[in-house]
Design an enzyme around this catalytic site. Structure first.
Site, PDB file in Angstrom:
ATOM      1  N   LYS A 184      44.013  56.112 -12.848  1.00 20.99           N
ATOM      2  CA  LYS A 184      43.029  57.197 -12.820  1.00 20.99           C
ATOM      3  C   LYS A 184      43.412  58.216 -11.742  1.00 20.99           C
ATOM      4  O   LYS A 184      43.477  59.409 -11.980  1.00 20.99           O
ATOM      5  CB  LYS A 184      41.634  56.632 -12.554  1.00 20.99           C
ATOM      6  CG  LYS A 184      40.565  57.685 -12.463  1.00 20.99           C
ATOM      7  CD  LYS A 184      39.187  57.111 -12.224  1.00 20.99           C
ATOM      8  CE  LYS A 184      38.213  58.252 -11.954  1.00 20.99           C
ATOM      9  NZ  LYS A 184      36.881  57.809 -11.587  1.00 20.99           N
ATOM     10  N   GLU A 207      50.541  50.462  -5.633  1.00 27.08           N
ATOM     11  CA  GLU A 207      51.146  49.386  -6.420  1.00 27.08           C
ATOM     12  C   GLU A 207      51.665  49.928  -7.755  1.00 27.08           C
ATOM     13  O   GLU A 207      52.782  49.626  -8.195  1.00 27.08           O
ATOM     14  CB  GLU A 207      50.120  48.273  -6.695  1.00 27.08           C
ATOM     15  CG  GLU A 207      49.662  47.520  -5.461  1.00 27.08           C
ATOM     16  CD  GLU A 207      48.464  48.158  -4.769  1.00 27.08           C
ATOM     17  OE1 GLU A 207      48.235  49.385  -4.955  1.00 27.08           O
ATOM     18  OE2 GLU A 207      47.761  47.457  -4.031  1.00 27.08           O
ATOM     19  N   GLY A 236      36.863  53.718 -12.802  1.00 26.85           N
ATOM     20  CA  GLY A 236      38.045  52.925 -13.149  1.00 26.85           C
ATOM     21  C   GLY A 236      37.687  51.654 -13.915  1.00 26.85           C
ATOM     22  O   GLY A 236      38.297  51.327 -14.931  1.00 26.85           O
ATOM     23  N   ARG A 237      36.675  50.926 -13.439  1.00 26.86           N
ATOM     24  CA  ARG A 237      36.338  49.645 -14.073  1.00 26.86           C
ATOM     25  C   ARG A 237      35.540  49.831 -15.358  1.00 26.86           C
ATOM     26  O   ARG A 237      35.161  48.853 -15.992  1.00 26.86           O
ATOM     27  CB  ARG A 237      35.617  48.740 -13.074  1.00 26.86           C
ATOM     28  CG  ARG A 237      34.414  49.368 -12.393  1.00 26.86           C
ATOM     29  CD  ARG A 237      33.982  48.543 -11.178  1.00 26.86           C
ATOM     30  NE  ARG A 237      32.934  49.194 -10.390  1.00 26.86           N
ATOM     31  CZ  ARG A 237      33.154  50.082  -9.428  1.00 26.86           C
ATOM     32  NH1 ARG A 237      34.388  50.472  -9.155  1.00 26.86           N
ATOM     33  NH2 ARG A 237      32.157  50.617  -8.741  1.00 26.86           N
ATOM     34  N   GLU A 273      32.970  44.754  -7.848  1.00 24.61           N
ATOM     35  CA  GLU A 273      33.288  46.070  -7.294  1.00 24.61           C
ATOM     36  C   GLU A 273      32.086  47.007  -7.449  1.00 24.61           C
ATOM     37  O   GLU A 273      31.939  47.971  -6.714  1.00 24.61           O
ATOM     38  CB  GLU A 273      34.538  46.665  -7.980  1.00 24.61           C
ATOM     39  CG  GLU A 273      35.293  47.628  -7.082  1.00 24.61           C
ATOM     40  CD  GLU A 273      36.603  48.127  -7.666  1.00 24.61           C
ATOM     41  OE1 GLU A 273      36.588  48.799  -8.718  1.00 24.61           O
ATOM     42  OE2 GLU A 273      37.668  47.852  -7.075  1.00 24.61           O
ATOM     43  N   HIS A 333      37.612  19.959 -17.214  1.00 27.82           N
ATOM     44  CA  HIS A 333      38.496  18.918 -16.673  1.00 27.82           C
ATOM     45  C   HIS A 333      38.979  19.293 -15.284  1.00 27.82           C
ATOM     46  O   HIS A 333      39.971  18.729 -14.809  1.00 27.82           O
ATOM     47  CB  HIS A 333      39.674  18.707 -17.627  1.00 27.82           C
ATOM     48  CG  HIS A 333      39.207  18.251 -18.978  1.00 27.82           C
ATOM     49  ND1 HIS A 333      38.960  16.939 -19.277  1.00 27.82           N
ATOM     50  CD2 HIS A 333      38.855  18.966 -20.085  1.00 27.82           C
ATOM     51  CE1 HIS A 333      38.510  16.847 -20.524  1.00 27.82           C
ATOM     52  NE2 HIS A 333      38.435  18.065 -21.027  1.00 27.82           N
ATOM     53  N   LYS A 386      43.486  49.377   2.399  1.00 27.06           N
ATOM     54  CA  LYS A 386      44.600  50.232   1.947  1.00 27.06           C
ATOM     55  C   LYS A 386      45.172  51.012   3.131  1.00 27.06           C
ATOM     56  O   LYS A 386      46.382  51.118   3.295  1.00 27.06           O
ATOM     57  CB  LYS A 386      44.116  51.236   0.892  1.00 27.06           C
ATOM     58  CG  LYS A 386      43.727  50.628  -0.438  1.00 27.06           C
ATOM     59  CD  LYS A 386      43.353  51.746  -1.423  1.00 27.06           C
ATOM     60  CE  LYS A 386      42.682  51.200  -2.654  1.00 27.06           C
ATOM     61  NZ  LYS A 386      42.224  52.218  -3.589  1.00 27.06           N
TER      62      LYS A 386
HETATM   63  O1  F6P Z   1      41.329  50.153  -5.149  1.00 28.77           O
HETATM   64  C1  F6P Z   1      40.373  49.899  -6.132  1.00 28.77           C
HETATM   65  C2  F6P Z   1      40.608  50.774  -7.321  1.00 28.77           C
HETATM   66  O2  F6P Z   1      40.389  52.104  -6.986  1.00 28.77           O
HETATM   67  C3  F6P Z   1      39.756  50.375  -8.502  1.00 28.77           C
HETATM   68  O3  F6P Z   1      38.468  50.870  -8.428  1.00 28.77           O
HETATM   69  C4  F6P Z   1      40.566  50.935  -9.633  1.00 28.77           C
HETATM   70  O4  F6P Z   1      40.202  50.409 -10.870  1.00 28.77           O
HETATM   71  C5  F6P Z   1      41.950  50.532  -9.195  1.00 28.77           C
HETATM   72  O5  F6P Z   1      41.934  50.664  -7.787  1.00 28.77           O
HETATM   73  C6  F6P Z   1      43.073  51.327  -9.773  1.00 28.77           C
HETATM   74  O6  F6P Z   1      42.915  52.681  -9.529  1.00 28.77           O
HETATM   75  P1  F6P Z   1      43.741  53.781 -10.308  1.00 28.77           P
HETATM   76  O7  F6P Z   1      43.391  53.674 -11.757  1.00 28.77           O
HETATM   77  O8  F6P Z   1      43.330  55.085  -9.709  1.00 28.77           O
HETATM   78  O9  F6P Z   1      45.196  53.485 -10.096  1.00 28.77           O
END
Ligand code: F6P
Length: 566
Positions: free
Chosen positions: A218, A224, A279-280, A365, A396, A524
């Site tokens: 987003k 990452e 995002g979620r 979140e 189990h 972060k």
């Molecule tokens: O760090 C948390 C977060 O911002 C989440 O809310 C989001 O879904 C995820 O990282 C990934 O964010 P992006 O889609 O901006 O890479």
């Protein structure tokens, strides 16, 4: 349009009655603490029929919860006093209810029909939603039909979604759940972890000529994701492709066109969405591109239709039949009335095995917060720790604690009634276990029952006396049993929307902004400073002795790696 506001604790719903209602709810829960569900079922033959509800292909039996009709009425009153009706309207009509980020919250607009009219600041967003869907569909058709080819003219056979959090968990869950509907010649993979073990392990199995990367973020600033995307591109170029070939193999999904262009992805290959999609809550947007590539545009639209059906149900059904509201109120009942700190989700369908991980982000979140919308401390516990795993496997492994542990763990069991691939006797065993576990948790086993069983087994009296305390189960442990008619795009869309609205409802009751996530920022920032310290050798200013020690150990190991590689 005149839109209702989400009432604040000190707003149109006066604080005092709300506080009174919270104490009445707590008192009612305390009364239930002395009652057993066994007795409630014994004296109330209609309990299961009355305490069940359905929306479309989803049936929820919530009768094995430690509450009665009067308790539910009290919870409905709490929902009313919390301004739930107005809050729902405010969300659906595009009010900027994400107050700290000053954004509307309109994932519901992503699944609205083309003739809907949903406005943000007077602007109808539905036409652009459908234009972007058409853009995705055109690309998906080209790729699925083999018209879209890689730079050497070969068909794309592998899709790699590079994203994390909301840009990973939703598409990953849906692709996994709907794999039987997938294109026979396409395989979809998900890379979230920045640990090179994941990406390199996958790349070793792939051919750059037949692989498409969907870089999904987003913000398009997530470290990452961008690191994985850069490494994937480097691999692609190392394997003989040129910069000009990148556009056949890399597409982006983002709200940040500038950053996408800066990364080197052709803006023509970007699929966009809007800041009013959290995002979620984003799998319904272009973030679902990998889903659409796998199952095709028609099935993707079915997923949206299922979610939309749940939206309409949530918006219009009375609380007493409203699945998200019922589940939310029952959840709040345990958190605030019984002190339950966790909530377990157990899918009894292999296709839904990613559901717990997806719900962890959605719920934790959103409602893992202790500050009200007004900036005051929340005077009670809020979102529980959500956890879980495949129900059958869990039986189990960790179910022992559910049955006899010292903590109360409310649980959702999610199963599928019709499952053509789950042949006899497999499906019979899965369903029998799902039903049996809910029954066992509720009933428990009394001393008389345990003793009678051991007598029947022929155990001597001294052995019976020794084992008796261990073979008794208190029972009275609550579950919701959630049955999908079948695991289809439609029911899956409805299921996920049901949980989204459950989380929203709980956020309203606790007076939280469920749509920001400031708590993830500090880590972060510190990680960036620590990474810089690995290079400079200078620990971040003010770092404590533990952090400095850990940095020194990590730095020594990283340098040894670099020296070894040199
Ligand atoms: O760090 C948390 C977060 O911002 C989440 O809310 C989001 O879904 C995820 O990282 C990934 O964010 P992006 O889609 O901006 O890479």
């Amino acid at each position: 349009m005149n839109r209702p506001s989400i009432p604040h604790a000190a707003g149109e719903c006066a604080t005092a009655p709300r506080a009174d209602l919270w104490s009445s709810v707590q008192q009612a829960a305390q009364r239930q603490a002395g009652r057993h569900l066994r007795d409630q079922f014994a004296t109330d033959p209609d309990r299961a029929a009355r305490m069940s509800a359905r929306c479309g292909g989803i049936f929820v039996d919530y009768s094995k919860n430690r509450l009665d009709d009067a308790d539910l009425q009290q919870l409905f009153a709490l929902a009313d006093a919390s301004g739930l009706r107005g809050a729902i309207d405010a969300m659906f009509t595009g009010e900027r209810i994400n107050s700290t980020e000053h954004r509307a919250v309109l994932h519901t607009a992503l699944r609205a029909p083309a003739d809907a009219d949903i406005r943000v600041d007077g602007h109808n967003v539905v036409p652009e939603v459908h234009a972007e869907l058409a853009h995705m569909a055109a690309f998906a058709e080209q790729l699925r039909s083999g018209q879209w080819r890689g730079h050497t003219g070969e068909r794309i056979t592998n899709i790699v979604n590079i994203g994390i959090g909301g840009s990973d968990l939703g598409p990953r869950l849906v692709c996994d759940a709907l794999r039987p509907l997938g294109h026979p010649d396409l395989r979809t993979h998900f890379v979230a972890n920045v640990d090179a073990g994941r990406l390199n392990g996958l790349l070793r199995q792939l051919d750059p000529r037949t692989t498409l990367f969907v870089v999904c973020s987003k913000s398009f600033t997530t470290q990452e994701t961008l690191t994985n995307a850069r490494s994937a591109r480097a691999w692609f170029l190392r394997e003989g492709a040129t910069d000009a070939d990148v556009s056949r193999h890399f597409v982006a999904v983002s709200t940040n066109a500038e950053a996408v262009a800066g990364f080197g992805i052709d803006p023509a290959n970007m699929f966009g969405f809007w800041d009013w999609v959290g995002g979620r809550y984003s799998l319904w947007s272009a973030v679902g591109l990998s889903i659409m590539l796998q199952i095709g545009p028609a099935a993707f639209r079915e997923l949206l239709a299922g979610a939309h059906a749940m939206d309409e149900h949530f918006r219009t059904a009375p609380w007493s039949h409203n699945l998200p509201v019922l589940l939310a109120l029952i959840g709040v009942w345990y958190v605030n009335g019984f002190g339950a700190a966790t909530h377990m989700v157990a899918p009894y369908d292999h296709g839904l095995r990613q559901l717990p991980g997806y719900l962890q982000q959605l719920d934790m979140e959103s409602n893992g917060k202790q500050t009200t919308r007004d900036g005051a401390p929340v005077p009670r516990a809020t979102g529980p720790v959500v956890w879980g795993n495949s129900g059958i496997n869990g039986q189990h492994a960790f179910y022992q604690l559910l049955h006899q542990g010292a903590q109360l763990v409310p649980a959702d069991f999610v199963a599928t009634l019709h499952s053509p691939d789950n042949t006899r006797p497999h499906h019979d065993i899965v369903l029998a276990n799902c039903i049996a576990q809910a029954q066992a948790l509720m009933m428990g086993r009394t001393a008389d029952e345990a003793r009678a069983e051991m007598v029947a087994e022929g155990l001597p009296p001294e052995r019976i006396a020794e084992l008796l305390p261990h073979r008794c189960f208190g029972g009275n442990r609550p579950t919701n049993v959630i049955l999908l008619d079948a695991l289809t795009p439609h029911t899956l869309g409805a299921l996920l929307a049901m949980y989204e609205h459950k989380v929203f409802t709980q956020g309203v009751l606790w007076n939280l902004n469920s749509f920001d996530q400031w708590g993830v920022e500090l880590g972060k920032q510190l990680a960036r400073r620590i990474e810089a310290a690995f290079d400079s050798g200078e620990p971040p200013a003010g770092a404590d002795s533990s952090t400095r020690q850990l940095i020194a150990l990590a730095r020594a190991a990283l340098r040894a790696r670099d020296d070894g590689a040199a």
